[in-house]
Design an enzyme around this catalytic site. Structure first.
Site, short mmCIF file in Angstrom:
data_model
loop_
_atom_site.label_atom_id
_atom_site.label_comp_id
_atom_site.label_asym_id
_atom_site.label_seq_id
_atom_site.Cartn_x
_atom_site.Cartn_y
_atom_site.Cartn_z
N LYS A 220 -20.60 -76.05 8.49
CA LYS A 220 -20.95 -77.39 8.96
C LYS A 220 -21.81 -77.34 10.21
O LYS A 220 -22.71 -78.15 10.40
CB LYS A 220 -19.67 -78.18 9.23
CG LYS A 220 -19.88 -79.62 9.62
CD LYS A 220 -18.55 -80.32 9.80
CE LYS A 220 -18.73 -81.77 10.21
NZ LYS A 220 -17.42 -82.45 10.40
N ARG A 275 -6.90 -75.87 5.82
CA ARG A 275 -7.46 -75.54 7.15
C ARG A 275 -6.46 -75.92 8.24
O ARG A 275 -6.23 -75.14 9.18
CB ARG A 275 -8.78 -76.29 7.33
CG ARG A 275 -9.54 -76.02 8.63
CD ARG A 275 -10.90 -76.68 8.52
NE ARG A 275 -11.63 -76.74 9.77
CZ ARG A 275 -12.42 -75.77 10.26
NH1 ARG A 275 -12.52 -74.63 9.58
NH2 ARG A 275 -13.09 -75.91 11.38
N HIS A 298 -15.33 -74.21 15.76
CA HIS A 298 -15.52 -75.46 16.51
C HIS A 298 -16.50 -75.23 17.66
O HIS A 298 -16.36 -74.26 18.41
CB HIS A 298 -14.19 -75.96 17.07
CG HIS A 298 -13.28 -76.51 16.03
ND1 HIS A 298 -11.91 -76.61 16.19
CD2 HIS A 298 -13.54 -77.01 14.78
CE1 HIS A 298 -11.38 -77.14 15.11
NE2 HIS A 298 -12.34 -77.38 14.24
N TYR A 307 -4.40 -78.76 17.92
CA TYR A 307 -3.34 -77.89 17.44
C TYR A 307 -2.53 -77.27 18.59
O TYR A 307 -1.57 -76.55 18.34
CB TYR A 307 -3.93 -76.76 16.59
CG TYR A 307 -4.79 -77.24 15.45
CD1 TYR A 307 -4.22 -77.73 14.28
CD2 TYR A 307 -6.17 -77.21 15.54
CE1 TYR A 307 -5.02 -78.18 13.23
CE2 TYR A 307 -6.98 -77.65 14.50
CZ TYR A 307 -6.39 -78.13 13.35
OH TYR A 307 -7.18 -78.58 12.31
#
Length: 352
Positions: A220, A275, A298, A307
């Site tokens: 992405k 994920r 990220h 998380y």
């Protein structure tokens, strides 16, 4: 000439910068006359009163297509975003873009909320529409500022990310084994082992699996990243590629298997559950948040911090320093409570 000397020692200006626009005036000094002439010519180059720039009458849908031609085609989700924006333009009545008001967008937003649309989806559509105006203004394709710049997104209750518990993982894998697809289980295992998005795992090729690592290239963020895997998973991937070739599209098979497995998940989290499962178990087992950021790819630590609360040591000071620490709240003797109260009582004050 535009400037001429008169018999009485003065200076006369007679200038016509544009046909039909003539200026005449007399000054004591030549410098004043020259400044007046220059000012008249400058004011007539592009004056708003006689040569106004044509108004931009393009509609919102036209700006959306223009944005796609200039910028959107180069981003990963450009086509999908354009389709969403065209739908928004249609719901707004496709007005002239320069006359679009925040009130019209808010009215559409209210109707969508009442019809059951998710606040996050509504906010996404607003951000897409803002991006169209911002990008075209940056490129100089429009000469007016974003009419939605002051419009704030909706505030909504953040939902916790769902993930599979330890006993649910074999339950899901068993359901995947029941599918005829030769790819679905192995793609799911890659996601569980590396935290990859489904499309990233599904796009693996034999040359991207080597030396007990997998390399994801269709990401992405457009950045290549490499994640270690076990020797066992590498062997099974190599065997699959040798026998069947590359993975086939199997996201639909995964969703059906997930549904038939009996595992209940919040709406909209099914495609990312693997994920989330990897990241959640990584942190629960004592993993480092910065390492997790690199594994997930990220660009900002803010995304990975979702998380952090799953780490065993996260905010443990809340247990150590809370006002009940040291008390047996189930059956605390009255004397012990009074003693601790006296101990903490400021000097010079008396108890009631």
């Amino acid at each position: 000439m535009a400037i001429t000397a008169t018999d009485d020692g003065r200076w006369k200006v007679d200038v016509e910068p544009v046909k039909g626009r003539r200026f005449r005036k007399t000054f004591k000094t030549k410098a004043e006359a020259q400044r007046f002439e220059a000012t008249c010519r400058a004011n007539c180059i592009q004056p708003k009163d006689w040569n106004p720039k044509p108004k931009d009458k393009r509609k919102v849908s036209e700006l959306v297509n223009r944005w796609y031609d200039l910028h959107g085609h180069a981003i990963t989700s450009g086509k999908r975003r354009r389709n969403v924006l065209l739908l928004v333009a249609d719901r707004l009545g496709d007005p002239v873009a320069s006359k679009l008001s925040g009130a019209a967008v808010v009215e559409l937003r209210r109707n969508e909320l009442e019809s059951g649309s998710a606040p996050k989806s509504i906010n996404n559509r607003l951000s897409y529409l803002k991006a169209v105006f911002n990008e075209l203004y940056r490129l100089g394709d429009i000469d007016y500022v974003n009419p939605l710049s002051r419009l704030k997104p909706l505030k909504f209750q953040e939902q916790p990310l769902s993930y599979l518990l330890a006993d649910q993982i074999p339950q899901l894998l068993k359901a995947l084994d029941a599918r005829k697809s030769k790819s679905v289980r192995l793609v799911a295992e890659v996601c569980l082992a590396t935290g990859a998005r489904w499309s990233e795992a599904e796009g693996l090729s034999p040359d991207l699996v080597r030396d007990q690592t997998v390399t994801f290239v269709n990401t992405k963020s457009k950045r290549v990243r490499t994640v270690p895997i076990s020797a066992s998973l590498e062997e099974r991937l190599a065997a699959h590629f040798a026998k069947y070739g590359r993975f086939t599209a199997c996201i639909h098979a995964f969703r059906l298997s997930l549904k038939r497995s009996g595992i209940q998940l919040p709406r909209g989290q099914a495609s990312h559950v693997l994920r989330h499962t990897f990241a959640s178990h990584f942190m629960q087992n004592g993993g480092n948040i910065l390492v997790l950021q690199k594994i997930l790819g990220h660009s900002s630590l803010t995304m990975t911090m979702r998380y952090a609360h799953l780490s065993p040591s996260h905010l443990q000071d809340a247990v150590r320093f809370n006002p009940l620490d040291g008390f047996d709240t189930s059956s605390t003797p009255a004397k012990k409570q009074k003693k601790k109260t006296l101990k903490n009582q400021p000097v010079g004050e008396s108890l009631p």
